[in-house]
Design a protein around this motif. Structure first.
Motif, short mmCIF file in Angstrom:
data_model
loop_
_atom_site.label_atom_id
_atom_site.label_comp_id
_atom_site.label_asym_id
_atom_site.label_seq_id
_atom_site.Cartn_x
_atom_site.Cartn_y
_atom_site.Cartn_z
N GLY A 1 0.80 -1.22 0.00
CA GLY A 1 0.00 0.00 0.00
C GLY A 1 0.83 1.26 0.00
N ALA A 2 2.09 1.15 0.38
CA ALA A 2 2.91 2.35 0.50
C ALA A 2 3.13 3.03 -0.84
CB ALA A 2 4.25 1.99 1.14
N ILE A 3 2.88 2.32 -1.94
CA ILE A 3 3.03 2.93 -3.27
C ILE A 3 2.16 4.17 -3.36
CG2 ILE A 3 2.55 2.60 -5.73
CD1 ILE A 3 3.44 -0.26 -5.45
N ILE A 4 0.90 4.05 -2.93
CA ILE A 4 -0.02 5.19 -3.01
C ILE A 4 0.43 6.29 -2.04
CG2 ILE A 4 -2.42 5.91 -2.91
CD1 ILE A 4 -3.18 2.96 -3.28
N LEU A 5 0.81 5.85 -0.84
CA LEU A 5 1.21 6.83 0.18
C LEU A 5 2.42 7.64 -0.30
CD1 LEU A 5 0.57 7.44 3.31
CD2 LEU A 5 2.80 6.42 3.63
N GLU A 6 3.42 6.93 -0.81
CA GLU A 6 4.64 7.63 -1.25
C GLU A 6 4.36 8.50 -2.45
OE1 GLU A 6 7.93 4.92 -1.67
OE2 GLU A 6 7.77 4.21 0.40
N LYS A 7 3.38 8.09 -3.26
CA LYS A 7 2.99 8.93 -4.41
C LYS A 7 2.37 10.23 -3.89
CE LYS A 7 1.00 10.16 -8.40
NZ LYS A 7 1.23 11.59 -8.26
N ILE A 8 1.46 10.13 -2.91
CA ILE A 8 0.80 11.32 -2.39
C ILE A 8 1.81 12.30 -1.82
CG2 ILE A 8 -0.78 12.19 -0.61
CD1 ILE A 8 -2.36 9.60 -0.93
N PHE A 9 2.77 11.75 -1.06
CA PHE A 9 3.74 12.63 -0.40
C PHE A 9 5.01 12.82 -1.22
CE2 PHE A 9 1.16 11.30 3.22
CZ PHE A 9 0.96 12.51 3.85
N ALA A 10 5.05 12.27 -2.45
CA ALA A 10 6.26 12.30 -3.27
C ALA A 10 7.47 11.90 -2.43
CB ALA A 10 6.47 13.67 -3.90
N TYR A 11 7.29 10.81 -1.69
CA TYR A 11 8.32 10.37 -0.76
C TYR A 11 9.31 9.48 -1.50
CZ TYR A 11 10.14 9.09 3.80
OH TYR A 11 10.93 8.93 4.89
N PRO A 12 10.61 9.73 -1.43
CA PRO A 12 11.55 9.05 -2.33
C PRO A 12 11.86 7.61 -1.96
CG PRO A 12 12.74 10.46 -0.83
CD PRO A 12 11.28 10.66 -0.53
N GLY A 13 10.85 6.80 -1.67
CA GLY A 13 11.08 5.42 -1.27
C GLY A 13 10.85 4.44 -2.40
N VAL A 14 10.79 3.16 -2.05
CA VAL A 14 10.63 2.11 -3.06
C VAL A 14 9.26 2.22 -3.73
CG1 VAL A 14 10.59 -0.38 -3.45
CG2 VAL A 14 12.16 0.58 -1.79
N GLY A 15 8.26 2.61 -2.96
CA GLY A 15 6.92 2.76 -3.53
C GLY A 15 6.89 3.80 -4.64
N TRP A 16 7.54 4.90 -4.37
CA TRP A 16 7.63 6.00 -5.34
C TRP A 16 8.41 5.54 -6.57
CZ3 TRP A 16 5.71 10.21 -7.08
CH2 TRP A 16 6.47 11.27 -7.60
N LEU A 17 9.51 4.82 -6.34
CA LEU A 17 10.33 4.29 -7.43
C LEU A 17 9.51 3.31 -8.28
CD1 LEU A 17 13.26 3.96 -8.65
CD2 LEU A 17 13.49 1.99 -7.15
N LEU A 18 8.77 2.43 -7.61
CA LEU A 18 7.96 1.45 -8.34
C LEU A 18 6.86 2.15 -9.14
CD1 LEU A 18 7.52 -1.59 -5.94
CD2 LEU A 18 8.50 -1.61 -8.22
N TYR A 19 6.24 3.14 -8.50
CA TYR A 19 5.18 3.89 -9.18
C TYR A 19 5.72 4.49 -10.48
CZ TYR A 19 1.76 7.50 -10.19
OH TYR A 19 0.84 8.30 -10.81
N ASN A 20 6.89 5.15 -10.37
CA ASN A 20 7.47 5.77 -11.56
C ASN A 20 7.88 4.75 -12.60
OD1 ASN A 20 7.14 8.41 -10.78
ND2 ASN A 20 9.05 8.42 -9.59
N SER A 21 8.46 3.63 -12.16
CA SER A 21 8.91 2.67 -13.17
C SER A 21 7.73 1.97 -13.84
CB SER A 21 9.91 1.67 -12.59
OG SER A 21 9.56 1.31 -11.30
N ILE A 22 6.61 1.85 -13.12
CA ILE A 22 5.44 1.25 -13.77
C ILE A 22 4.90 2.20 -14.83
CG2 ILE A 22 3.04 0.53 -13.42
CD1 ILE A 22 4.01 -0.51 -10.64
N THR A 23 4.81 3.50 -14.49
CA THR A 23 4.30 4.43 -15.50
C THR A 23 5.26 4.54 -16.68
OG1 THR A 23 5.27 6.25 -14.26
CG2 THR A 23 2.94 5.83 -13.90
#
Lengths: 335, 325
Positions: free
Chosen positions: A272-294
């Motif tokens: 679930g942290a993917i969404i959370l890190e996206k909302i906060f633009a938090y530079p974690g794995v969730g954010w990285l995964l979100y970007n690499s999926i797009t």
């Protein structure tokens, strides 16, 4: 002691097998996806205005990535490189390797999620125990149960947006997003650490508040349930103080499902942290995964998924090692 | 039996459970007296209120149960007048308990030693581990358990061993009264006998009074001096075991004794037909009237009182109250 070692060995074998299966699945799945990875890359280059490259060049790259080899050879090569920690190159951030990208983002996610989860678990578990022990009539239960039920039903991303609205726009206490103030020198110094903590408070708070409700309610119901147990009754007949019965008899036993719950929730939170890190633009794995999926950055997705799987399996393994310490019956049952 | 000092006196004890459908009169006006070192049995079928009474004696009646009336004097003190903290101090140091299901009565995540040590440190204050261990291991030997049990967990013990642990735990503070609620009902007959013998041995050594609650009249008869037969929350008959077996006064007692198998007499066993009445709406008259073979008109109308028919032999039955008239 011997029994414990045998148990640990058994658990370790399961740990290794799980990881091996996960690695294999991560290898196989992309190869079932229709299409040619190199075609996807060259098409992207062409879209960006570059040249698609001659068939010879594509062939050269095919060799370079080992895609001209039989699948089994590719698999063995993949295992060999993996054992060296080589996850390949990121397509979206080309010169950077996947390992580099992951190493950069992992500390953020692990730091944020582990701290938030543990804090929430600890608070929820302890308050839940006290509230459950007091029974339905106690004052704290009358206030906390509806509150926990309310929190527990809110999706955390909604709460995150509410928190951003209140703390950022209305009161302006915390920064809106990111893991640190851009331009801040990334090194281990007190001002930097404080800056990081300041940025992590809102994302952490949204996780803590939501999961707190769940930890509270599950611990509370466990304690309420245990109050009817014969050994609690006997403890009361023994004339032990309420405090001693709660912590040494009820709490210790209620802790077992709670610890299992912690293991399961780690899995949910990482996903679930993917969404959370996206909302906060938090530079974690969730954010990285979100970007690499797009961006369809397959090597990074693979690497990220692999790391998540390994982390989860390792977490479960560690919890398996802790279980026998809180429940002496386990090493016999599952050893 | 020589006259001894009364240690426990129960007077007109009433424990009701308040439910949505009304009050369940689990214990309804029970009175008896126990003397020092005496062993006293309470028999009755399931749901007759015997376990509820055990809880009341320990001051452990919990919601929805309430004490509706009566007094319990333990060594002269009415325990219902004491506050929570004082009752807590009396528990185990003066009146201890051996539970029905020893299987589930020990904390599964604590070593046996610590569970017994908890009692000692609560009531007698902190003691160093070394002294505690010596004392507890010695205690375990008195109930026939090896020293290593001290470091074991409940799941490592057999049912009989767990029951012995519970007996050891009950005597650790040398209480004046031990309540044993069907201490052997979960064990097979061989272990049952051995455990019961252990219980009687330690009780005699301690000189404690023992209340043995159970449904097995035969088993009780071998152990106790006096016995009370309970039916539907009331005492039907109290007397010394020998007299009661020779000359049972209450029809219920009589039928219970007849239902016991004997080696000499081989006949088809007769149970007692019917079921006890609901304690929710007890009948106006005698609770046993609907199953009693000797029922009279009067029995359905009026509740019989517990009357002393012979010295130390009480019965609550209209058949006998008429004799007195």
């Amino acid at each position: 002691m011997w029994l414990y070692l045998r148990y640990v060995f058994g658990r370790f074998a399961i740990f290794i097998i799980t990881i091996f299966i996960a690695i294999t699945i991560v290898f196989i799945v992309p190869r079932f996806v229709p299409g040619d990875p190199l075609f996807a890359v060259t098409s992207k280059l062409a879209e960006m205005g570059g040249s698609r490259g001659s068939p010879e060049l594509v062939e050269e790259y095919r060799k370079l990535f080992g895609l001209d080899q039989p699948v089994l050879t590719q698999y063995l090569y993949y295992l060999k490189e993996l054992s060296k920690g080589n996850l390949g190159y990121s397509i979206a951030n080309f010169p950077a390797t996947v390992t580099e990208l992951l190493m950069r983002s992992l500390p953020w996610t692990i730091g944020l999620l582990s701290v938030a989860t543990v804090i929430s678990w600890l608070i929820g578990t302890f308050i839940g125990a006290i509230s459950g022990w007091g029974g339905k009539e106690s004052k704290i239960s009358k206030v906390l149960v509806p509150l926990a039920l309310g929190l527990y039903t809110i999706p955390y991303y909604i709460l995150a947006i509410i928190l951003i609205f209140l703390f950022v726009y209305v009161w302006g206490i915390f920064p809106i997003s990111g893991g640190y103030t851009p331009g801040f020198p990334i090194k281990f110094s007190l001002p930097f650490v404080l800056d990081v903590i300041k940025h992590s408070i809102l994302p952490a708070l949204s996780i803590i508040l939501i999961s707190l409700g769940w930890w509270f309610l599950s611990m509370r119901s466990m304690i309420v349930l245990l109050q009817g147990e014969d050994y609690i009754l006997l403890a009361q007949a023994k004339g032990l103080s309420d405090r001693r019965i709660l912590w040494r008899y009820a709490f210790r036993n209620a802790l077992l499902p709670q610890v299992s719950g912690l293991a399961i929730s780690l899995a949910h939170i990482v996903g679930g942290a993917i969404i959370l890190e996206k909302i906060f633009a938090y530079p974690g794995v969730g954010w990285l995964l979100y970007n690499s999926i797009t961006e369809l950055d397959f090597p990074t997705i693979q690497g990220g998924v692999l790391v998540v799987i390994i982390a989860l399996t390792a977490a479960n393994f560690i919890l398996d090692l802790i279980y026998p310490l809180i429940d002496p019956r386990i090493k016999y049952k599952r050893g | 039996m020589t006259e001894r000092k009364p240690i426990l006196r129960v007077k007109d004890l009433k424990v009701y459970y308040h439910t949505d459908r009304g009050s369940v009169r689990a214990v309804d006006g029970v009175s008896f007296t126990m003397h020092e070192g005496e062993s006293f049995g309470i028999v009755g079928e399931s749901g007759c209120g015997k376990s509820t009474m055990a809880m009341a004696l320990l001051g452990l009646v919990v919601s929805p149960g309430t004490i509706e009336g009566g007094q319990i004097f333990l060594d002269g003190t009415d325990i219902f007048t004491l506050d929570r903290e004082l009752i807590r101090k009396i528990r185990w140091s003066q009146i201890s308990f051996i539970p029905q299901g020893a299987m589930n009565s020990l904390n599964p995540v604590m070593r046996i030693g610590s569970q017994i040590a908890d009692v000692i440190t609560t009531h007698q204050g902190y003691q160093p581990e070394k002294i505690l261990r010596k004392r507890i291991q010695k205690l375990l030997s008195t109930v026939g358990l090896p020293h290593r049990v001290y470091r074991m967990y409940p799941h490592e013990l057999s049912g009989g061993m767990k029951q012995r642990v519970c007996i050891a735990m009950a005597i650790v503070l040398e209480p004046e009264v031990i309540i044993a609620d069907e201490p052997t009902s979960a064990l097979d007959v061989v272990v049952q006998r051995v455990v019961m013998q252990t219980l009687v041995d330690v009780q005699e050594r301690l000189g404690a009074a023992l209340i043995l609650i159970g449904h097995d009249m035969g088993l009780q008869a071998q152990v106790v001096n006096r016995q009370a037969v309970m039916y539907a929350g009331k005492i039907a008959e109290i007397g010394e075991v020998k007299t009661m077996y020779k000359n049972p006064l209450h029809p219920y007692t009589k039928l219970l004794i007849e239902s016991l198998p004997t080696l000499q007499l081989r006949h088809d066993f007769q149970g007692i037909p019917g079921l006890p009445p609901s304690l929710l709406n007890p009948p106006k008259g005698c609770a046993f009237s609907n199953r009693c073979p000797y029922v009279m008109e009067h029995c359905r109308e009026a509740m019989p009182k517990l009357v002393e028919i012979q010295p130390n032999h009480f019965v609550a039955c209209h058949l006998h109250s008429e004799v007195i008239k």
